[in-house]
Structures are given as C-alpha cells and as structure tokens.
Design a protein around this motif. Structure first.
Motif, PDB file in Angstrom:
ATOM      1  N   ALA A 256       0.800  -1.225   0.000  1.00  0.00           N
ATOM      2  CA  ALA A 256       0.000   0.000   0.000  1.00  0.00           C
ATOM      3  C   ALA A 256       0.835   1.278   0.000  1.00  0.00           C
ATOM      4  O   ALA A 256       0.284   2.382  -0.053  1.00  0.00           O
ATOM      5  CB  ALA A 256      -0.950   0.004   1.202  1.00  0.00           C
ATOM      6  N   HIS A 257       2.165   1.141   0.066  1.00  0.00           N
ATOM      7  CA  HIS A 257       3.009   2.349   0.026  1.00  0.00           C
ATOM      8  C   HIS A 257       4.411   1.926  -0.401  1.00  0.00           C
ATOM      9  O   HIS A 257       5.194   1.425   0.402  1.00  0.00           O
ATOM     10  CB  HIS A 257       3.055   3.037   1.397  1.00  0.00           C
ATOM     11  CG  HIS A 257       3.891   4.286   1.415  1.00  0.00           C
ATOM     12  ND1 HIS A 257       3.353   5.535   1.616  1.00  0.00           N
ATOM     13  CD2 HIS A 257       5.214   4.488   1.228  1.00  0.00           C
ATOM     14  CE1 HIS A 257       4.311   6.450   1.567  1.00  0.00           C
ATOM     15  NE2 HIS A 257       5.461   5.834   1.335  1.00  0.00           N
ATOM     16  N   VAL A 258       4.726   2.158  -1.656  1.00  0.00           N
ATOM     17  CA  VAL A 258       6.017   1.685  -2.167  1.00  0.00           C
ATOM     18  C   VAL A 258       6.469   2.599  -3.300  1.00  0.00           C
ATOM     19  O   VAL A 258       5.649   3.275  -3.925  1.00  0.00           O
ATOM     20  CB  VAL A 258       5.892   0.210  -2.642  1.00  0.00           C
ATOM     21  CG1 VAL A 258       4.929   0.076  -3.806  1.00  0.00           C
ATOM     22  CG2 VAL A 258       7.249  -0.415  -2.952  1.00  0.00           C
ATOM     23  N   HIS A 259       7.787   2.637  -3.497  1.00  0.00           N
ATOM     24  CA  HIS A 259       8.380   3.462  -4.554  1.00  0.00           C
ATOM     25  C   HIS A 259       9.165   2.552  -5.494  1.00  0.00           C
ATOM     26  O   HIS A 259      10.400   2.560  -5.492  1.00  0.00           O
ATOM     27  CB  HIS A 259       9.310   4.512  -3.942  1.00  0.00           C
ATOM     28  CG  HIS A 259       8.667   5.344  -2.872  1.00  0.00           C
ATOM     29  ND1 HIS A 259       7.867   6.422  -3.164  1.00  0.00           N
ATOM     30  CD2 HIS A 259       8.668   5.236  -1.522  1.00  0.00           C
ATOM     31  CE1 HIS A 259       7.422   6.959  -2.028  1.00  0.00           C
ATOM     32  NE2 HIS A 259       7.898   6.252  -1.016  1.00  0.00           N
ATOM     33  N   PRO A 260       8.484   1.753  -6.293  1.00  0.00           N
ATOM     34  CA  PRO A 260       9.203   0.732  -7.057  1.00  0.00           C
ATOM     35  C   PRO A 260      10.056   1.298  -8.184  1.00  0.00           C
ATOM     36  O   PRO A 260      11.030   0.644  -8.585  1.00  0.00           O
ATOM     37  CB  PRO A 260       8.089  -0.155  -7.621  1.00  0.00           C
ATOM     38  CG  PRO A 260       6.847   0.634  -7.517  1.00  0.00           C
ATOM     39  CD  PRO A 260       7.036   1.671  -6.460  1.00  0.00           C
TER      40      PRO A 260
ATOM     41  N   ASP B  53       1.812   3.134  -5.755  1.00  0.00           N
ATOM     42  CA  ASP B  53       3.057   3.896  -5.866  1.00  0.00           C
ATOM     43  C   ASP B  53       2.847   5.207  -5.126  1.00  0.00           C
ATOM     44  O   ASP B  53       1.983   6.006  -5.486  1.00  0.00           O
ATOM     45  CB  ASP B  53       3.423   4.140  -7.330  1.00  0.00           C
ATOM     46  CG  ASP B  53       4.816   4.736  -7.454  1.00  0.00           C
ATOM     47  OD1 ASP B  53       5.116   5.712  -6.733  1.00  0.00           O
ATOM     48  OD2 ASP B  53       5.613   4.221  -8.257  1.00  0.00           O
ATOM     49  N   ALA B  54       3.659   5.423  -4.082  1.00  0.00           N
ATOM     50  CA  ALA B  54       3.398   6.503  -3.136  1.00  0.00           C
ATOM     51  C   ALA B  54       3.829   7.882  -3.633  1.00  0.00           C
ATOM     52  O   ALA B  54       3.516   8.879  -2.979  1.00  0.00           O
ATOM     53  CB  ALA B  54       4.062   6.201  -1.800  1.00  0.00           C
ATOM     54  N   ILE B  55       4.537   7.965  -4.740  1.00  0.00           N
ATOM     55  CA  ILE B  55       4.800   9.270  -5.369  1.00  0.00           C
ATOM     56  C   ILE B  55       4.819   9.074  -6.884  1.00  0.00           C
ATOM     57  O   ILE B  55       5.736   8.445  -7.424  1.00  0.00           O
ATOM     58  CB  ILE B  55       6.148   9.898  -4.965  1.00  0.00           C
ATOM     59  CG1 ILE B  55       6.241  10.124  -3.459  1.00  0.00           C
ATOM     60  CG2 ILE B  55       6.323  11.240  -5.691  1.00  0.00           C
ATOM     61  CD1 ILE B  55       7.582  10.711  -3.013  1.00  0.00           C
TER      62      ILE B  55
ATOM     63  N   ALA C  79      -0.146   6.838   5.890  1.00  0.00           N
ATOM     64  CA  ALA C  79       1.011   5.952   5.869  1.00  0.00           C
ATOM     65  C   ALA C  79       1.979   6.354   6.974  1.00  0.00           C
ATOM     66  O   ALA C  79       2.074   7.525   7.339  1.00  0.00           O
ATOM     67  CB  ALA C  79       1.705   5.999   4.521  1.00  0.00           C
ATOM     68  N   HIS C  80       2.685   5.364   7.467  1.00  0.00           N
ATOM     69  CA  HIS C  80       3.777   5.464   8.447  1.00  0.00           C
ATOM     70  C   HIS C  80       3.278   5.437   9.893  1.00  0.00           C
ATOM     71  O   HIS C  80       3.754   4.636  10.675  1.00  0.00           O
ATOM     72  CB  HIS C  80       4.687   6.661   8.181  1.00  0.00           C
ATOM     73  CG  HIS C  80       5.213   6.712   6.769  1.00  0.00           C
ATOM     74  ND1 HIS C  80       5.328   5.583   5.992  1.00  0.00           N
ATOM     75  CD2 HIS C  80       5.609   7.744   5.979  1.00  0.00           C
ATOM     76  CE1 HIS C  80       5.791   5.921   4.807  1.00  0.00           C
ATOM     77  NE2 HIS C  80       5.972   7.221   4.770  1.00  0.00           N
ATOM     78  N   ILE C  81       2.362   6.365  10.260  1.00  0.00           N
ATOM     79  CA  ILE C  81       1.743   6.337  11.603  1.00  0.00           C
ATOM     80  C   ILE C  81       2.704   5.799  12.669  1.00  0.00           C
ATOM     81  O   ILE C  81       2.360   4.916  13.443  1.00  0.00           O
ATOM     82  CB  ILE C  81       0.413   5.538  11.583  1.00  0.00           C
ATOM     83  CG1 ILE C  81       0.585   4.174  10.892  1.00  0.00           C
ATOM     84  CG2 ILE C  81      -0.683   6.329  10.866  1.00  0.00           C
ATOM     85  CD1 ILE C  81      -0.659   3.271  11.005  1.00  0.00           C
TER      86      ILE C  81
ATOM     87  N   SER D 188       5.581  -1.324   2.407  1.00  0.00           N
ATOM     88  CA  SER D 188       6.993  -1.439   2.762  1.00  0.00           C
ATOM     89  C   SER D 188       7.720  -0.113   2.811  1.00  0.00           C
ATOM     90  O   SER D 188       8.699   0.031   3.510  1.00  0.00           O
ATOM     91  CB  SER D 188       7.689  -2.305   1.723  1.00  0.00           C
ATOM     92  OG  SER D 188       7.642  -1.651   0.453  1.00  0.00           O
ATOM     93  N   ASP D 189       7.276   0.855   1.978  1.00  0.00           N
ATOM     94  CA  ASP D 189       8.038   2.070   1.707  1.00  0.00           C
ATOM     95  C   ASP D 189       9.379   1.754   1.028  1.00  0.00           C
ATOM     96  O   ASP D 189      10.288   2.570   1.067  1.00  0.00           O
ATOM     97  CB  ASP D 189       8.274   2.909   2.971  1.00  0.00           C
ATOM     98  CG  ASP D 189       8.434   4.384   2.660  1.00  0.00           C
ATOM     99  OD1 ASP D 189       8.178   4.779   1.500  1.00  0.00           O
ATOM    100  OD2 ASP D 189       8.832   5.143   3.557  1.00  0.00           O
ATOM    101  N   TRP D 190       9.520   0.558   0.402  1.00  0.00           N
ATOM    102  CA  TRP D 190      10.709   0.330  -0.397  1.00  0.00           C
ATOM    103  C   TRP D 190      10.898   1.507  -1.358  1.00  0.00           C
ATOM    104  O   TRP D 190       9.928   1.989  -1.887  1.00  0.00           O
ATOM    105  CB  TRP D 190      10.527  -0.979  -1.194  1.00  0.00           C
ATOM    106  CG  TRP D 190      11.737  -1.358  -1.983  1.00  0.00           C
ATOM    107  CD1 TRP D 190      12.997  -1.535  -1.517  1.00  0.00           C
ATOM    108  CD2 TRP D 190      11.782  -1.609  -3.396  1.00  0.00           C
ATOM    109  NE1 TRP D 190      13.827  -1.883  -2.555  1.00  0.00           N
ATOM    110  CE2 TRP D 190      13.119  -1.931  -3.710  1.00  0.00           C
ATOM    111  CE3 TRP D 190      10.824  -1.574  -4.431  1.00  0.00           C
ATOM    112  CZ2 TRP D 190      13.529  -2.235  -5.016  1.00  0.00           C
ATOM    113  CZ3 TRP D 190      11.231  -1.876  -5.729  1.00  0.00           C
ATOM    114  CH2 TRP D 190      12.570  -2.203  -6.006  1.00  0.00           C
TER     115      TRP D 190
HETATM  116 ZN   LIG Z   1       7.363   6.577   1.035  1.00  0.00          ZN
END
Ligand SMILES: [Zn+2]
Length: 556
Positions: free
Chosen positions: A70-74, A228-230, A379-381, A445-447
């Motif tokens: 739900a939050h990744v930068h692939p 994709d978070a951005i 995200a993150h919390i 993951s925030d990868w």
């Molecule tokens: Zn991120």
C-alpha cells in the motif's frame, strides 16, 4: 463444482489460505482465463482437470492471494538497483568502497547517484563530506539515505548547489553544519532538494528500466499489486509517463494505483493539474487516482511533526516541534476539495501532530461532503496519540502500516526513543491498538526505504522483533511494545485484503474466491504450521497475476 469446461490452470494438494470473509482454507483452486472459477477440496475440483489444463501440484505448500503493497516506490527502488546501491551494506568503509567502485566503473556519469545508506552507521546519523571528497574530489555526489529524508553530498555537489556557510536553511529542511556554519555534508528534507534540483533529470529510458526492474523484484516477493506513493512528472524522474508507457505496452503486469504528488510549495490551484493528470492517467493496469500529501518528515532528523517538543541528548525539552509541511487550514480545504472530486488522499503522516492534522482534515471533508468512498489513508503512523486511535474507525481512515520498522534496532534505540521520551515512545506503531479500536489496516513497505519483502515485514508485525539475520544493527532483542503485536492472520489480511481495499481493488483481488482475478502467490511452507519467529525464513516460489505466471523461483 458444476462448472462447464475445464480449467486452464489448476492448483492442487495445497494449503490454500483464501482470506475470504470466513478465513476459509482449501486444497485446490481452478483458474480459467484470468479469473478464479472454483475453490475447494481436491476431490471437488477434479472434474475441472482437462487435457489442456496446466496442473500445479503444491505438495502441501501455501497458496495465498497475491500480496499488495500500500506504500512503495518501485521506480526509484528499481533505479537504485541500477545505480550506486548501498542498501545491503552497513559500515562506512563498505559504503565508501562501493561508491568508489561504482564511480570507477561509470566514468561517463556526471553525478554519482543511488543511495540507501543507514543513519545508524554515522555519529548523530550524519555522514561527512570529507569522506566523499577523499574518493571523489571533483565529481558531484548525491546519495539519499534509506528513508530518503537525508542525503550525503560531497563538496563539489554543495558548490554546484551554491550552499555555503552563508546559505540559510530552507523552511522545510535543514543543512547540517560544522561549528563554523559551513555545510557538514548531510542535508535533510527540503535542503536535499536544494541539491537534487540541479541534477539533470534521468532520461525516460532509465526511468522505464527502473520501473521494470522494480516490478520484477516485487513479483519475486509475491507482490501482484501496489500503490506507488509518489507519482509525478516534475521530479528528477518522470514515473507518471513510465507507468503510462508500461500500461499501454503490456509491460506493466502488476496492478498499480498511482498517488499523484501534492507540491507543498503550491496551493489549492494545483488541484486543476491533478484532475488533468488523473484524466490522462489510466493505462492498462495503472490508474492515477490518489493524491499523496506529505504532512511531515521523520523523527530521526526531528522533522516529524510532534505535539510536545523533541528532547535533546540530555533529555531536556528543545523548542523544536518538527515541521507541518502543509499549513493545517490549507490541508483541511485541500482534502475537502480532493475528497469531493473523488480523489483518495494518501498521507505521509509520521508523528502524532501530523497524524492529528491528517485526521482533522478528513473530519473536515466529512463535515462538508458527508461520507465518501475515498478510502483516505495515513502511511507510516509511527507515533499516534492515544486520543486519536478511535478516530481512524470513526472517520473511515485507513491505517497504512509499515511494520518492518516496529522493532528495537539501532535507529529506534539510539536515534528515536531518547528524543521522543516517555510516554511518547510507547505510542509507536500501535497496530494492535488500532485493530482493537476497529481501524482498517493496510500494509506496505516504503521500499526502497526498507525491504519490500512482505514475509519479513509480517515477521516484524507478528513478533515486533527484527528477523535474526537482519542486516540492520540489532543489539536489543526485546520485543518492541508486545501489546502491539498482530496475529499472523491480521498481518496477512493487511498485505492482501487490507491493501486491496486501499486500492479500491477488493472487489476483484485480495482474496481467493470464485469470480476474482487469479492473482496468487505460492509460499514455500504453510506459515501457520511453523513458529512465528520463522516467518521471515519463508519465501515466495511463484507469483501469478491474472493467471499468468510472472515469477518462478529458479530452484522451485
Ligand atoms: Zn514513502
């Protein structure tokens, strides 16, 4: 099962964990075209085996719905894999060796880019420019750390960016300085942007190859979809157009929602641009229907927005409460308008003041617009004030957890807990509490901040301890806030139905049920049949999207 015609693909003899509403177990799954047509016992599905059916004997292994992040930068993660990649190293010497080797083998590259260093390797989390100057005296270096919030630069990069002792800190960041005021070599948050903005944009082909590299890596870990978070056209890399191209060509096999970047230097006038990007932003399996609002920074460099000030090294209060990147009044109005336009809002909300501001803005939207199906998520919390725990359920705000960080390791014990102080440090990553308060939990993951392997992330969600073999420096093996541990079923739900819900994809994916898309992952063992402290030892053997195999382990 009374279906007409045989299956194209039939999984048999497995431990099929369906993640349906009843948490049903099954042995067999039949797929025709891209959809699941039957789920049940081996005997029940035997009729679906035809002469052209591909039969996969799971031999007792586990079949789960494809994981969703739900939050990744692939794309940046994939590009990192193609550039100077420091993620798997954990000493200063190893970093410098890798940087020197990369520079030597890429003499044509004007800038040395990549990154992934860990703050806990350096005093106060800040690497020095002199170490880079010694190996790269005249080529600029810009290397973000693992979480992307601080960057290591050399003197050449600082000179090119015009940063010296007389340069003031930007409003949204900080230049780390020596006692004489000159830059030390680490730049935080918006100060990193002062350097990165002079880096020539990556060429579209490199960005595209980064997307494909990142996608292949995610598929190898059982991931079939993500947010994709951005997603943006204006950053160093244009990943928006890369997704459009990959969607149109069919190279995009993952199912992706893109979160369009909210430019905090602009105001509400950018909403028209976001609407236009959404209109043009559907291509194949890609949809740009979310908006990413980054409301604060991170704790380790004191830019996460806190209610009471951070403490200093001796435990005394400072006057620093971090940064709210978007003024709360503007935030209320922005979220209300985005919600009314049918956008989802995807927040970076890390510490307790940012979490509260993010929830307040959703509350403002609800007051004006009534209940919508935006599925806004935070995200993150990392730090949540106890008073705000019930508000996730009340507001229909999804808690988007990055569970890998919820453990004692050097960054937590040395750079976070002392500066948050008690009781605040015990409010961190309150996943168990959020569930008990009825919150919907998604996971990511925030990868490339940290590994995108859902099995490692679930390991920490369940154990609140780093995997035994983890690369981070881990001296403290205590369970981190044991009441916040999740059961395995909740962790799997987070990475399947929970994240599918966030992506508005729960009608078609997230569970193994007849009629849903055949997005599936084969895990080498039934996770429920092994001790919880072995979850991270499991691995993905094969991944399917829409019935097509997109990954198979070489030895499987
Ligand atoms: Zn991120």
């Amino acid at each position: 099962m009374g279906s007409n015609g045989s299956a194209d693909l039939l999984f048999v003899n497995g431990a099929v964990y369906t993640v349906d509403a009843a948490r049903t177990w099954a042995q067999a799954v039949a797929v025709r075209d891209d959809r699941i047509v039957a789920v049940g016992a081996d005997a029940d599905l035997a009729d679906l085996r035809g002469s052209s059916t591909e039969v996969v004997d799971l031999a007792g292994r586990m079949l789960v719905p494809g994981f969703q992040d739900a939050h990744v930068h692939p794309v940046s993660g994939g590009i990192d894999m193609l550039q100077c990649d420091l993620h798997d190293l954990d000493t200063k010497e190893a970093y410098l060796d890798a940087i020197a080797a990369y520079a030597a083998s890429h003499p044509e590259e004007a800038w040395i880019l990549g990154g992934g260093w860990s703050q806990d390797v350096f005093p106060r989390g800040c690497p020095a420019k002199e170490d880079l100057d010694a190996i790269l005296p005249d080529r600029p270096v810009f290397l973000p750390n693992r979480d992307g919030h601080s960057s290591w630069v050399n003197s050449t990069a600082l000179e090119l960016a015009g940063i010296d002792a007389s340069t003031p800190d930007p409003a949204d960041g900080r230049i780390e300085r020596l006692p004489d005021g000159s830059p030390q070599g680490t730049v935080h948050e918006g100060a990193g942007g002062m350097v990165s903005r002079i880096i020539p944009p990556l060429d579209p082909e490199t960005v595209y190859q980064g997307l494909l590299r990142g996608q292949a890596y995610l598929h190898s870990l059982g991931l079939t979809g993500w947010q994709d978070a951005i997603v943006d056209r204006d950053l160093i890399m244009d990943n928006y157009d890369a997704y459009l191209r990959a969607g149109a060509s069919g190279d995009l096999t993952g199912r992706v929602v893109g979160a369009l970047w909210w430019d905090r230097a602009k105001g509400l006038e950018q909403i028209d641009d976001l609407v236009a990007l959404r209109e043009g932003g559907t291509s194949g399996r890609f949809r740009a229907t979310s908006v990413k609002i980054m409301q604060d920074g991170v704790c380790e460099n004191f830019t996460a927005a806190v209610l009471d000030p951070y403490l200093d090294e001796s435990g005394q209060p400072t006057d620093n409460r971090g940064i709210s990147f978007v003024d709360p009044e503007v935030l209320d109005e922005a979220v209300t308008r985005l919600d009314a336009l049918g956008f989802q809002v995807h927040y970076h909300a890390l510490a307790e003041r940012a979490v509260r501001e993010a929830l307040d803005a959703i509350a403002a939207a609800r007051r004006t617009n009534g209940w919508t199906d935006g599925r806004h998520h935070l995200a993150h919390i990392q730090v949540v004030h106890p008073d705000d725990l019930p508000r996730f359920r009340e507001l229909g705000a999804v808690a988007n957890a990055q569970p890998l960080w919820a453990a004692h390791e050097a960054q937590m014990d040395e750079l976070t807990i002392p500066f948050l102080g008690a009781p605040r440090w015990t409010w961190q990553y309150p996943f168990g509490s959020l569930l008990r308060h009825g919150a919907q939990l998604a996971m990511g993951s925030d990868w490339s901040v940290s590994t995108p392997d859902p099995l490692e992330e679930m390991h920490v969600a369940v154990n609140r301890q780093m995997p035994a073999d983890y690369a981070y420096r881990v001296d403290n093996r205590d369970v981190f806030l044991p009441d916040e541990r999740l059961d395995l079923a909740s962790a799997i739900h987070g990475f399947t139905m929970g994240s599918a819900y966030v992506n508005h994809a729960d009608g078609d994916t997230g569970s193994i049920e007849p009629g849903k898309l055949a997005d599936l992952a084969v895990i080498d063992r039934n996770l429920f049949a092994h001790p919880a402290d072995e979850i991270s030892s499991a691995r993905c053997l094969a991944t399917y999207v829409g019935g097509d195999r997109v990954y198979a382990a070489e030895d499987a």
